[in-house]
Scaffold this motif. Sequence first.
Motif, mmCIF file in Angstrom:
data_model
loop_
_atom_site.group_PDB
_atom_site.id
_atom_site.type_symbol
_atom_site.label_atom_id
_atom_site.label_comp_id
_atom_site.label_asym_id
_atom_site.label_seq_id
_atom_site.Cartn_x
_atom_site.Cartn_y
_atom_site.Cartn_z
ATOM 1 N N PHE A 289 -7.353 -1.606 -11.023
ATOM 2 C CA PHE A 289 -6.480 -2.358 -11.926
ATOM 3 C C PHE A 289 -6.357 -1.660 -13.278
ATOM 4 O O PHE A 289 -5.248 -1.509 -13.814
ATOM 5 C CB PHE A 289 -7.026 -3.774 -12.113
ATOM 6 N N TYR A 290 -7.478 -1.219 -13.842
ATOM 7 C CA TYR A 290 -7.436 -0.583 -15.160
ATOM 8 C C TYR A 290 -6.691 0.749 -15.120
ATOM 9 O O TYR A 290 -5.982 1.105 -16.070
ATOM 10 C CB TYR A 290 -8.855 -0.389 -15.696
ATOM 11 N N LEU A 291 -6.839 1.486 -14.030
ATOM 12 C CA LEU A 291 -6.085 2.734 -13.886
ATOM 13 C C LEU A 291 -4.582 2.460 -13.848
ATOM 14 O O LEU A 291 -3.787 3.161 -14.486
ATOM 15 C CB LEU A 291 -6.515 3.462 -12.613
ATOM 16 N N TRP B 25 0.826 -1.202 0.000
ATOM 17 C CA TRP B 25 0.000 0.000 0.000
ATOM 18 C C TRP B 25 0.863 1.256 0.000
ATOM 19 O O TRP B 25 0.477 2.294 -0.549
ATOM 20 C CB TRP B 25 -0.907 0.001 1.224
ATOM 21 N N SER B 26 2.060 1.178 0.594
ATOM 22 C CA SER B 26 2.927 2.360 0.666
ATOM 23 C C SER B 26 3.413 2.797 -0.713
ATOM 24 O O SER B 26 3.927 3.911 -0.864
ATOM 25 C CB SER B 26 4.129 2.083 1.573
ATOM 26 N N LEU B 27 3.261 1.944 -1.715
ATOM 27 C CA LEU B 27 3.639 2.342 -3.071
ATOM 28 C C LEU B 27 2.716 3.432 -3.614
ATOM 29 O O LEU B 27 3.125 4.220 -4.468
ATOM 30 C CB LEU B 27 3.611 1.125 -4.006
ATOM 31 N N TYR B 28 1.485 3.486 -3.130
ATOM 32 C CA TYR B 28 0.552 4.502 -3.626
ATOM 33 C C TYR B 28 0.974 5.916 -3.229
ATOM 34 O O TYR B 28 1.021 6.812 -4.085
ATOM 35 C CB TYR B 28 -0.866 4.203 -3.142
ATOM 36 N N PRO B 29 1.280 6.170 -1.948
ATOM 37 C CA PRO B 29 1.797 7.511 -1.618
ATOM 38 C C PRO B 29 3.094 7.840 -2.357
ATOM 39 O O PRO B 29 3.303 8.988 -2.762
ATOM 40 C CB PRO B 29 2.028 7.435 -0.099
ATOM 41 N N LEU B 30 3.947 6.830 -2.543
ATOM 42 C CA LEU B 30 5.191 7.061 -3.276
ATOM 43 C C LEU B 30 4.893 7.444 -4.725
ATOM 44 O O LEU B 30 5.540 8.344 -5.286
ATOM 45 C CB LEU B 30 6.059 5.802 -3.226
ATOM 46 N N LEU B 31 3.904 6.790 -5.323
ATOM 47 C CA LEU B 31 3.498 7.132 -6.688
ATOM 48 C C LEU B 31 2.996 8.569 -6.757
ATOM 49 O O LEU B 31 3.311 9.307 -7.702
ATOM 50 C CB LEU B 31 2.407 6.165 -7.156
ATOM 51 N N ALA B 32 2.232 8.987 -5.744
ATOM 52 C CA ALA B 32 1.721 10.361 -5.717
ATOM 53 C C ALA B 32 2.866 11.369 -5.615
ATOM 54 O O ALA B 32 2.862 12.402 -6.299
ATOM 55 C CB ALA B 32 0.755 10.532 -4.548
ATOM 56 N N VAL B 33 3.860 11.062 -4.796
ATOM 57 C CA VAL B 33 5.007 11.967 -4.643
ATOM 58 C C VAL B 33 5.778 12.079 -5.954
ATOM 59 O O VAL B 33 6.150 13.180 -6.393
ATOM 60 C CB VAL B 33 5.926 11.476 -3.506
ATOM 61 N N VAL B 34 6.017 10.941 -6.596
ATOM 62 C CA VAL B 34 6.728 10.941 -7.880
ATOM 63 C C VAL B 34 5.946 11.745 -8.911
ATOM 64 O O VAL B 34 6.520 12.531 -9.684
ATOM 65 C CB VAL B 34 6.952 9.496 -8.366
ATOM 66 N N ALA B 35 4.628 11.577 -8.932
ATOM 67 C CA ALA B 35 3.792 12.297 -9.899
ATOM 68 C C ALA B 35 3.846 13.805 -9.670
ATOM 69 O O ALA B 35 3.861 14.586 -10.632
ATOM 70 C CB ALA B 35 2.352 11.795 -9.813
ATOM 71 N N VAL B 36 3.885 14.228 -8.413
ATOM 72 C CA VAL B 36 3.972 15.664 -8.110
ATOM 73 C C VAL B 36 5.283 16.244 -8.642
ATOM 74 O O VAL B 36 5.301 17.325 -9.251
ATOM 75 C CB VAL B 36 3.844 15.900 -6.590
ATOM 76 N N PHE B 37 6.378 15.533 -8.433
ATOM 77 C CA PHE B 37 7.667 16.006 -8.948
ATOM 78 C C PHE B 37 7.681 16.024 -10.478
ATOM 79 O O PHE B 37 8.258 16.932 -11.089
ATOM 80 C CB PHE B 37 8.799 15.128 -8.416
ATOM 81 N N GLU B 38 7.060 15.021 -11.093
ATOM 82 C CA GLU B 38 6.968 15.009 -12.553
ATOM 83 C C GLU B 38 6.195 16.222 -13.059
ATOM 84 O O GLU B 38 6.586 16.850 -14.055
ATOM 85 C CB GLU B 38 6.277 13.727 -13.030
ATOM 86 N N SER C 209 1.890 12.428 -14.995
ATOM 87 C CA SER C 209 1.671 12.785 -13.589
ATOM 88 C C SER C 209 0.183 12.827 -13.254
ATOM 89 O O SER C 209 -0.220 12.438 -12.154
ATOM 90 C CB SER C 209 2.320 14.131 -13.283
ATOM 91 N N ALA C 210 -0.638 13.284 -14.194
ATOM 92 C CA ALA C 210 -2.083 13.336 -13.942
ATOM 93 C C ALA C 210 -2.643 11.937 -13.713
ATOM 94 O O ALA C 210 -3.396 11.698 -12.750
ATOM 95 C CB ALA C 210 -2.793 14.012 -15.112
ATOM 96 N N PHE C 211 -2.274 11.004 -14.583
ATOM 97 C CA PHE C 211 -2.743 9.627 -14.400
ATOM 98 C C PHE C 211 -2.161 9.017 -13.131
ATOM 99 O O PHE C 211 -2.832 8.239 -12.443
ATOM 100 C CB PHE C 211 -2.371 8.776 -15.618
ATOM 101 N N GLY C 212 -0.919 9.363 -12.819
ATOM 102 C CA GLY C 212 -0.318 8.844 -11.595
ATOM 103 C C GLY C 212 -1.040 9.326 -10.351
ATOM 104 O O GLY C 212 -1.301 8.547 -9.424
ATOM 105 N N LEU C 213 -1.394 10.608 -10.321
ATOM 106 C CA LEU C 213 -2.101 11.157 -9.160
ATOM 107 C C LEU C 213 -3.502 10.567 -9.032
ATOM 108 O O LEU C 213 -3.939 10.212 -7.929
ATOM 109 C CB LEU C 213 -2.180 12.682 -9.278
ATOM 110 N N VAL C 214 -4.207 10.459 -10.153
ATOM 111 C CA VAL C 214 -5.550 9.870 -10.113
ATOM 112 C C VAL C 214 -5.481 8.425 -9.629
ATOM 113 O O VAL C 214 -6.271 7.988 -8.773
ATOM 114 C CB VAL C 214 -6.212 9.945 -11.506
ATOM 115 N N THR C 215 -4.519 7.674 -10.157
ATOM 116 C CA THR C 215 -4.360 6.274 -9.761
ATOM 117 C C THR C 215 -4.023 6.155 -8.281
ATOM 118 O O THR C 215 -4.592 5.321 -7.559
ATOM 119 C CB THR C 215 -3.246 5.615 -10.596
#
Length: 342
Positions: free
Chosen positions: A66-68, A8-21, A45-51
């Motif tokens: 899954f589809y996101l 689950w911690s991968l989701y916040p990490l994905l959000a952080v990466v998307a913000v920097f992108e 980054s938009a798709f990353g944040l939504v996901t």
Amino acid sequence: MASTGPKWSLYPLLAVVAVFEFALGGAHIAYCSPLFFFLFPFINSAFGLVTAFHAIFLRYPNRCDFYLQLTCSSIGFFFFFSSLMETYCINEFKYADETIKDGVCHGLKYRTIAMVGSCNDLLANLQLSILDKFGWEPKEREWIRFFTSISLTILSGIHLLICTLLTFYSATETKIRLYSYHYQVVISIFIIIVSFFHLRYCCTFFFLYLPLAIGMFSLLQGIVSWRTKCHGSTTRALNIIGAAFAVLMNATTSFGIFCWFNRNTVPHMITRHCHWLSHREAYCMRVVHFTHPYIDWLPQETEREIAAIQITVHILLFIFSCIQFSISMRSAFSTKKQYLYY
């Protein structure tokens, strides 16, 4: 997969990466990087944040999750390789009053120079104003472009890795099973797409239409296997033939790679077969040289790009043929229904 633990911690990490992108995407456009007009940093980054936020507010993943993630992985794949190419070529991009020089990135430069030049004309004052506020010299623009591109390459690689891992995790949790014939259909589509480049750029034995024919057969093979769930003598026969075709494509592409590395040597013994039906090859090359944009290029520049595309096509077809052979053998000789998911 509950909303706890390392997965689950991968989701916040994905959000952080998307913000920097997203933040670096602004610099990517403001300083007119070579591929700025694709807007990949913002889209990715938009798709990353939504996901990420869609999953964060769920206790358990669902099909939408899954589809996101699958979409996020697909976009991230293209963004990563475009950023990688841009970073590799970034030092070649010096547009101000400079003629196009020979180089491996000549094709990319030629195709983007007009848009990058217009962008620089429009945003030059903004760029210089920002540099002046930080006390930097105008020549630092090149360094900013390079830093932006290499940072986006790293971030897009992390983004792609996270989304890919999460896609497999969600597939497991939501019981989405990807059987071998699903992969077979996808691989066959890729083979068909690459086969057009194989024909267009006069790769070894291009006149035999082998990749296109094998790709079409592979697509039929995957569809039949999908319909029959890999059961029945007809399906097994198709998969055996598909495995044989995969070996044939593997052999021809391997020989094509060998020919590519010996393309500048005098034909003798084995290498003379690289130019089988040389008149067809010569005619194909003339057609390429007289098509846009190559008609405006120097011959050596055209030859360089053709060579780069040829080796890329051969390597891709070699990889696809190995995958196709493996999947066909599994589908043909497995005694139970096989599925490939994690």
